[in-house]
Scaffold this motif. Structure first.
Motif, PDB file in Angstrom:
ATOM      1  N   PRO A  13       6.826  -5.178 -10.811  1.00 19.23           N
ATOM      2  CA  PRO A  13       7.961  -5.226  -9.467  1.00 19.23           C
ATOM      3  C   PRO A  13       8.306  -6.445  -9.302  1.00 19.23           C
ATOM      4  O   PRO A  13       7.879  -7.359 -10.003  1.00 19.23           O
ATOM      5  CB  PRO A  13       6.088  -5.684  -8.689  1.00 19.23           C
ATOM      6  CG  PRO A  13       5.257  -5.115  -9.768  1.00 19.23           C
ATOM      7  CD  PRO A  13       5.275  -5.235 -10.718  1.00 19.23           C
ATOM      8  N   GLY A  14       9.461  -6.176  -8.194  1.00 18.91           N
ATOM      9  CA  GLY A  14      10.924  -6.644  -8.748  1.00 18.91           C
ATOM     10  C   GLY A  14      11.947  -6.778  -9.743  1.00 18.91           C
ATOM     11  O   GLY A  14      13.012  -7.232  -9.218  1.00 18.91           O
ATOM     12  N   MET A  82      18.507   0.377  -9.934  1.00 17.46           N
ATOM     13  CA  MET A  82      17.387  -0.023  -9.665  1.00 17.46           C
ATOM     14  C   MET A  82      16.785  -1.175  -9.211  1.00 17.46           C
ATOM     15  O   MET A  82      16.319  -1.792 -10.338  1.00 17.46           O
ATOM     16  CB  MET A  82      15.670   1.040  -9.595  1.00 17.46           C
ATOM     17  CG  MET A  82      16.770   2.584  -9.328  1.00 17.46           C
ATOM     18  SD  MET A  82      15.212   3.943  -9.837  1.00 17.46           S
ATOM     19  CE  MET A  82      14.838   3.127 -11.867  1.00 17.46           C
ATOM     20  N   ASN A  83      16.792  -1.861  -8.389  1.00 17.16           N
ATOM     21  CA  ASN A  83      16.660  -3.466  -8.080  1.00 17.16           C
ATOM     22  C   ASN A  83      15.519  -3.985  -7.186  1.00 17.16           C
ATOM     23  O   ASN A  83      14.750  -2.345  -6.220  1.00 17.16           O
ATOM     24  CB  ASN A  83      18.201  -4.176  -8.109  1.00 17.16           C
ATOM     25  CG  ASN A  83      19.424  -3.716  -8.860  1.00 17.16           C
ATOM     26  OD1 ASN A  83      19.351  -3.807  -9.356  1.00 17.16           O
ATOM     27  ND2 ASN A  83      20.237  -3.915  -7.813  1.00 17.16           N
ATOM     28  N   SER A  84      14.918  -4.587  -7.320  1.00 18.30           N
ATOM     29  CA  SER A  84      13.589  -4.833  -6.500  1.00 18.30           C
ATOM     30  C   SER A  84      13.059  -3.780  -6.247  1.00 18.30           C
ATOM     31  O   SER A  84      12.217  -3.603  -5.450  1.00 18.30           O
ATOM     32  CB  SER A  84      13.965  -5.233  -4.793  1.00 18.30           C
ATOM     33  OG  SER A  84      15.217  -5.950  -5.264  1.00 18.30           O
ATOM     34  N   LEU A  85      12.583  -3.435  -8.018  1.00 15.03           N
ATOM     35  CA  LEU A  85      11.285  -2.282  -7.575  1.00 15.03           C
ATOM     36  C   LEU A  85      10.213  -2.832  -7.092  1.00 15.03           C
ATOM     37  O   LEU A  85       9.833  -3.466  -7.280  1.00 15.03           O
ATOM     38  CB  LEU A  85      11.364  -1.518  -8.715  1.00 15.03           C
ATOM     39  CG  LEU A  85      12.289  -0.905  -9.752  1.00 15.03           C
ATOM     40  CD1 LEU A  85      12.932  -0.727 -10.889  1.00 15.03           C
ATOM     41  CD2 LEU A  85      12.747   0.889  -8.711  1.00 15.03           C
ATOM     42  N   LYS A  86       9.859  -1.837  -6.397  1.00 15.97           N
ATOM     43  CA  LYS A  86       8.432  -1.645  -6.066  1.00 15.97           C
ATOM     44  C   LYS A  86       7.128  -0.410  -6.256  1.00 15.97           C
ATOM     45  O   LYS A  86       8.156  -0.239  -6.898  1.00 15.97           O
ATOM     46  CB  LYS A  86       8.217  -1.364  -4.371  1.00 15.97           C
ATOM     47  CG  LYS A  86       9.478  -2.273  -3.700  1.00 15.97           C
ATOM     48  CD  LYS A  86       9.014  -1.956  -2.497  1.00 15.97           C
ATOM     49  CE  LYS A  86      10.256  -2.763  -0.891  1.00 15.97           C
ATOM     50  NZ  LYS A  86      10.452  -2.282   0.341  1.00 15.97           N
ATOM     51  N   PRO A  87       5.533  -0.792  -6.419  1.00 14.08           N
ATOM     52  CA  PRO A  87       4.904  -0.064  -7.155  1.00 14.08           C
ATOM     53  C   PRO A  87       5.059   1.261  -6.484  1.00 14.08           C
ATOM     54  O   PRO A  87       4.902   2.652  -7.305  1.00 14.08           O
ATOM     55  CB  PRO A  87       3.526  -0.631  -6.879  1.00 14.08           C
ATOM     56  CG  PRO A  87       4.275  -2.331  -6.991  1.00 14.08           C
ATOM     57  CD  PRO A  87       5.174  -1.893  -6.114  1.00 14.08           C
ATOM     58  N   GLU A  88       5.777   1.291  -5.755  1.00 18.69           N
ATOM     59  CA  GLU A  88       5.955   2.440  -4.977  1.00 18.69           C
ATOM     60  C   GLU A  88       6.992   3.365  -5.269  1.00 18.69           C
ATOM     61  O   GLU A  88       6.878   4.328  -4.614  1.00 18.69           O
ATOM     62  CB  GLU A  88       5.752   2.374  -3.072  1.00 18.69           C
ATOM     63  CG  GLU A  88       6.823   1.604  -2.653  1.00 18.69           C
ATOM     64  CD  GLU A  88       5.871   0.331  -2.254  1.00 18.69           C
ATOM     65  OE1 GLU A  88       5.457  -0.625  -2.587  1.00 18.69           O
ATOM     66  OE2 GLU A  88       6.391  -0.268  -0.942  1.00 18.69           O
ATOM     67  N   ASP A  89       7.807   2.907  -5.619  1.00 21.85           N
ATOM     68  CA  ASP A  89       8.590   3.490  -6.550  1.00 21.85           C
ATOM     69  C   ASP A  89       8.541   4.482  -7.800  1.00 21.85           C
ATOM     70  O   ASP A  89       9.291   5.366  -8.277  1.00 21.85           O
ATOM     71  CB  ASP A  89       9.936   2.126  -7.090  1.00 21.85           C
ATOM     72  CG  ASP A  89      11.066   1.573  -6.161  1.00 21.85           C
ATOM     73  OD1 ASP A  89      10.975   0.805  -5.593  1.00 21.85           O
ATOM     74  OD2 ASP A  89      10.724   2.815  -4.724  1.00 21.85           O
ATOM     75  N   SER A 117       5.092  -1.578 -12.030  1.00 13.07           N
ATOM     76  CA  SER A 117       3.707  -2.085 -12.277  1.00 13.07           C
ATOM     77  C   SER A 117       3.296  -3.622 -13.180  1.00 13.07           C
ATOM     78  O   SER A 117       4.323  -3.515 -13.275  1.00 13.07           O
ATOM     79  CB  SER A 117       2.272  -0.732 -13.240  1.00 13.07           C
ATOM     80  OG  SER A 117       1.191  -1.511 -12.760  1.00 13.07           O
ATOM     81  N   SER A 118       2.025  -4.425 -12.455  1.00  8.96           N
ATOM     82  CA  SER A 118       2.222  -5.885 -13.186  1.00  8.96           C
ATOM     83  C   SER A 118       0.776  -5.648 -14.475  1.00  8.96           C
ATOM     84  O   SER A 118       1.120  -6.385 -14.695  1.00  8.96           O
ATOM     85  CB  SER A 118       2.045  -6.859 -12.204  1.00  8.96           C
ATOM     86  OG  SER A 118       0.880  -6.302 -11.368  1.00  8.96           O
TER      87      SER A 118
END
Length: 118
Positions: A13-14, A82-89, A117-118
């Motif tokens: 994430p991020g 794609m920047n600042s990626l989130k789990p919902e991406d 994912s982390s």
């Protein structure tokens, strides 16, 4: 006709990724291009689109300010930064090419997996 996506990966994430879609077998510069995504058990949704010239672009509200679509007609390639990626991406990302002539020409790539994912 071929659309070949690449660049998908597992990212925290991020983080950031750049997807590419290489086109062949049609007049790329005449086609509007777009990126879609489909998460498990969800409908396929439009992420971003770009006109044939690259002048017009549109984005889903969920990715505005984080994702950027671009194209290089000389390289016959469309990109999705794609920047600042989130789990919902997390989803399979698909490239689409469309040309509206007398009939609609509509092609899809095979998809590339993006996992946040982390």
């Amino acid at each position: 006709v071929q659309l070949v996506e690449s660049g998908g990966a597992l990212v925290q994430p991020g983080g950031s990724l750049r997807l590419s879609c290489a086109a062949s077998g049609f007049t790329f510069s005449s086609y509007a291009m777009s990126w879609y995504r489909q998460a498990p058990e969800k409908e396929r949704e439009l992420v971003a689109g770009i006109s044939s010239s690259g002048v017009s672009r549109n984005y889903a509200d969920s990715v505005k300010g984080r994702f950027t679509i671009s194209r290089d007609n000389a390289k016959r390639t469309v990109y999705l930064q794609m920047n600042s990626l989130k789990p919902e991406d997390t989803a399979v990302y698909y490239c689409r090419a469309q040309f509206r002539g007398i009939i609609l020409y509509d092609y899809w790539g095979q998809g590339t997996q993006v996992t946040v994912s982390s």
